[in-house]
Design an enzyme around this catalytic site. Structure first.
Site, PDB file in Angstrom:
ATOM      1  N   ALA A  12      13.590  61.767 -36.041  1.00  0.00           N
ATOM      2  CA  ALA A  12      14.192  62.692 -37.001  1.00  0.00           C
ATOM      3  C   ALA A  12      13.177  63.357 -37.931  1.00  0.00           C
ATOM      4  O   ALA A  12      13.083  64.593 -37.987  1.00  0.00           O
ATOM      5  CB  ALA A  12      15.252  61.958 -37.820  1.00  0.00           C
ATOM      6  N   ALA A  13      12.412  62.573 -38.666  1.00  0.00           N
ATOM      7  CA  ALA A  13      11.523  63.141 -39.674  1.00  0.00           C
ATOM      8  C   ALA A  13      10.382  63.921 -39.033  1.00  0.00           C
ATOM      9  O   ALA A  13      10.083  65.055 -39.432  1.00  0.00           O
ATOM     10  CB  ALA A  13      10.972  62.031 -40.570  1.00  0.00           C
ATOM     11  N   ARG A  23       8.621  77.235 -37.150  1.00  0.00           N
ATOM     12  CA  ARG A  23       9.412  78.416 -37.489  1.00  0.00           C
ATOM     13  C   ARG A  23       8.661  79.347 -38.435  1.00  0.00           C
ATOM     14  O   ARG A  23       8.903  80.562 -38.442  1.00  0.00           O
ATOM     15  CB  ARG A  23      10.736  78.002 -38.134  1.00  0.00           C
ATOM     16  N   GLU A  36       4.619  60.272 -29.578  1.00  0.00           N
ATOM     17  CA  GLU A  36       5.793  59.400 -29.644  1.00  0.00           C
ATOM     18  C   GLU A  36       5.618  58.282 -28.629  1.00  0.00           C
ATOM     19  O   GLU A  36       5.414  58.541 -27.439  1.00  0.00           O
ATOM     20  CB  GLU A  36       7.065  60.197 -29.358  1.00  0.00           C
ATOM     21  N   SER A  42      14.058  62.915 -31.124  1.00  0.00           N
ATOM     22  CA  SER A  42      15.237  63.410 -31.857  1.00  0.00           C
ATOM     23  C   SER A  42      16.552  62.882 -31.296  1.00  0.00           C
ATOM     24  O   SER A  42      17.387  63.641 -30.796  1.00  0.00           O
ATOM     25  CB  SER A  42      15.249  64.949 -31.849  1.00  0.00           C
ATOM     26  N   CYS A  46      21.677  55.681 -34.793  1.00  0.00           N
ATOM     27  CA  CYS A  46      22.934  55.234 -35.398  1.00  0.00           C
ATOM     28  C   CYS A  46      24.080  55.224 -34.394  1.00  0.00           C
ATOM     29  O   CYS A  46      25.101  54.561 -34.613  1.00  0.00           O
ATOM     30  CB  CYS A  46      23.301  56.123 -36.582  1.00  0.00           C
ATOM     31  N   ASP A 289      11.824  56.974 -42.586  1.00  0.00           N
ATOM     32  CA  ASP A 289      12.052  55.578 -42.941  1.00  0.00           C
ATOM     33  C   ASP A 289      10.782  54.830 -43.316  1.00  0.00           C
ATOM     34  O   ASP A 289      10.842  53.674 -43.744  1.00  0.00           O
ATOM     35  CB  ASP A 289      12.731  54.841 -41.784  1.00  0.00           C
ATOM     36  N   ASN A 311      15.836  63.339 -41.885  1.00  0.00           N
ATOM     37  CA  ASN A 311      15.905  64.746 -41.497  1.00  0.00           C
ATOM     38  C   ASN A 311      15.578  65.669 -42.665  1.00  0.00           C
ATOM     39  O   ASN A 311      14.848  66.654 -42.513  1.00  0.00           O
ATOM     40  CB  ASN A 311      17.298  65.061 -40.951  1.00  0.00           C
ATOM     41  N   TYR A 432      45.298  68.135 -52.558  1.00  0.00           N
ATOM     42  CA  TYR A 432      46.493  67.290 -52.459  1.00  0.00           C
ATOM     43  C   TYR A 432      47.496  67.888 -51.486  1.00  0.00           C
ATOM     44  O   TYR A 432      47.801  69.084 -51.523  1.00  0.00           O
ATOM     45  CB  TYR A 432      47.183  67.116 -53.816  1.00  0.00           C
TER      46      TYR A 432
END
Length: 456
Positions: A12-13, A23, A36, A42, A46, A289, A311, A432
């Site tokens: 993620a990071a 970009r 990696e 990516s 979870c 993390d 992220n 409501y």
């Protein structure tokens, strides 16, 4: 000549940082290489418990963007199965080992992003490899566990060691696969991220779905037979098992950083500023993390390993590396999970956190329903608020309940983030309609109760 950006860690990071930098700066300006050590980039760690349970049928559904997508769409040189083993800040280079082909790679950098994530807490007794014992941090871990569950003789008795988010979610996943499950937790309750009274509600729900919970029990070892796990050994005796899942939490993965001289904070994470720059080291950034963050309520440095933060932090680092300006303002510890149909949410400080941070406070617990009481499907919800005395500022909140419970924590998180008092919260204009809430939403009922407690 293009500058080179090296990213250590492809989840993620790291890949958020790489994508944002790309970009803003083209290949002619910035060459990006990401190392990696696993097979994937990516992906949603979870989501692994839901893949194990069968709710998510395919592993690849958890992958947001493949290495090939980063190469083709973002012109990022992603090198999977490459583990960085050293960082030389003086020479501005990293050393990586090719885990499949063998050999060593040296790569120089102008900019370094350290995004190695977290590593599972592993006690001494778990360090010897025993067949049938698994962590669930990566997709490779999940695949290995699934292979074991489907291999003959099929496991029937599972022991989950650790009652945090991963432990609770994995216990549910294994029950859904038809196994007999015992969860062993050294603390007095599972789900220690909420206060004991709320944690007991979680424990009751777990028992209702057939999970046996043993709290206050310390694991001391593993017993194997014929090369396979046979039992988890505890101070109170052995617990038979033919599959064991470890959910003992994580710590920042900073061994490589520490060896290279990156500064660590009191939480054990890398010390960074609001722009995600590593303190005192120009051109070196860290996110995810492996870093520590500022807790916006206590003002203390904390380690809160969540994909949401990773992220955002990676995005902030990438924007800044790309020539923009962005900051990461801190965390308040908002998190949600579920045990079958029971939903759990929390944000801010628990009672013990508030005490340790020196606050004077009141706590209230309010019982309500998720919908109008007369509407079909109305079920109970418990909301707990912690408010500073005498100001009334919200310090923390927890919710345990059934349908529509967990995401109500977001309204409380927004109030907490913006420093609202419980008195101000009583006037919140929340939605409501009978299918969605009572006239007085449970959040508003709890806020009113907190105002009353403060006035006494």
């Amino acid at each position: 000549m293009a500058e080179r950006m090296i990213v250590i860690g492809g989840d993620a990071a790291g890949m958020s940082a790489a994508s944002q930098a790309r970009r803003r700066r083209g290949r002619a300006e910035l060459d990006i290489v990401a190392f990696e050590r696993g097979h994937f980039t990516s992906y949603s760690a979870c989501g692994i418990p839901y893949w194990i349970s069968g709710l998510v049928p395919e592993r690849d559904q958890l992958v947001a963007r493949t290495p090939d997508a980063f190469r083709d769409d973002y012109d990022i040189d992603v090198r999977t199965r490459h583990e960085v083993t050293a960082i030389d800040l003086d020479r501005r280079e990293v050393v990586a080992r090719d885990l499949d082909g063998g050999g060593e790679v040296r790569a120089g950098f102008d900019t370094l992003v350290y995004a190695t994530g977290a590593t599972p807490v592993q006690p001494e007794w778990a360090r010897d490899e025993v067949a049938g014992v698994f962590g669930v941090q990566t997709l490779d871990d999940g695949a290995a566990l699934l292979d074991w569950l489907e291999r003959e003789p099929r496991p029937r008795h599972a022991v989950v060691v650790g009652g945090g988010y991963v432990g609770v979610e994995m216990a549910e996943a294994l029950v859904q696969r038809g196994l007999s499950v015992q969860l062993v937790e050294q603390a007095d309750q599972p789900m220690a991220t909420v206060d004991p009274d709320m944690g007991e509600l979680v424990a009751e729900a777990m028992r209702r779905v057939g999970i046996s919970i043993r709290t206050g029990v310390t694991v001391t070892g593993l017993d194997e037979r014929d090369g396979r796990i046979a039992a988890v050994v505890t101070e109170e005796g052995p617990i038979p098992a033919d599959v064991v899942v470890l959910g003992l939490g994580v710590r920042p993965n900073t061994a490589l950083a520490e060896a290279a001289g990156l500064p660590l904070g009191p939480s054990g994470g890398i010390r960074v500023d609001r722009r995600m720059r590593v303190t005192g080291l120009p051109g070196v950034w860290a996110a995810g993390d492996c870093v520590e963050s500022l807790h916006r309520v206590s003002g203390m440095p904390v380690h809160v390993p969540l994909g949401t933060h990773a992220n955002k932090q990676g995005r902030v680092a990438g924007i800044n590396i790309g020539g923009g300006y962005a900051t990461f303002p801190g965390v308040i510890g908002t998190a949600v999970t579920k045990v079958c149909e029971l939903e759990v949410g929390r944000t801010g400080l628990r009672e013990r956190d508030a005490t340790e941070s020196g606050f004077e406070f009141v706590t209230v617990t309010a019982e309500s329903t998720n919908r109008a009481g007369y509407y079909p499907g109305a079920r109970q919800m418990t909301v707990k608020l912690i408010a500073e005395r005498p100001s009334g500022r919200l310090l923390g909140a927890q919710i345990v309940g059934w349908s529509e419970a967990a995401k109500r924590i977001d309204a409380l998180a927004v109030a907490l983030w913006n420093g609202m008092t419980v008195d101000e919260m009583t006037a919140l204009d929340l939605g409501y309609a009978p299918p969605y809430a009572p006239v007085w939403d449970p959040v508003l009922i709890a806020a009113r109760k907190a105002v009353d407690a403060l006035s006494r």
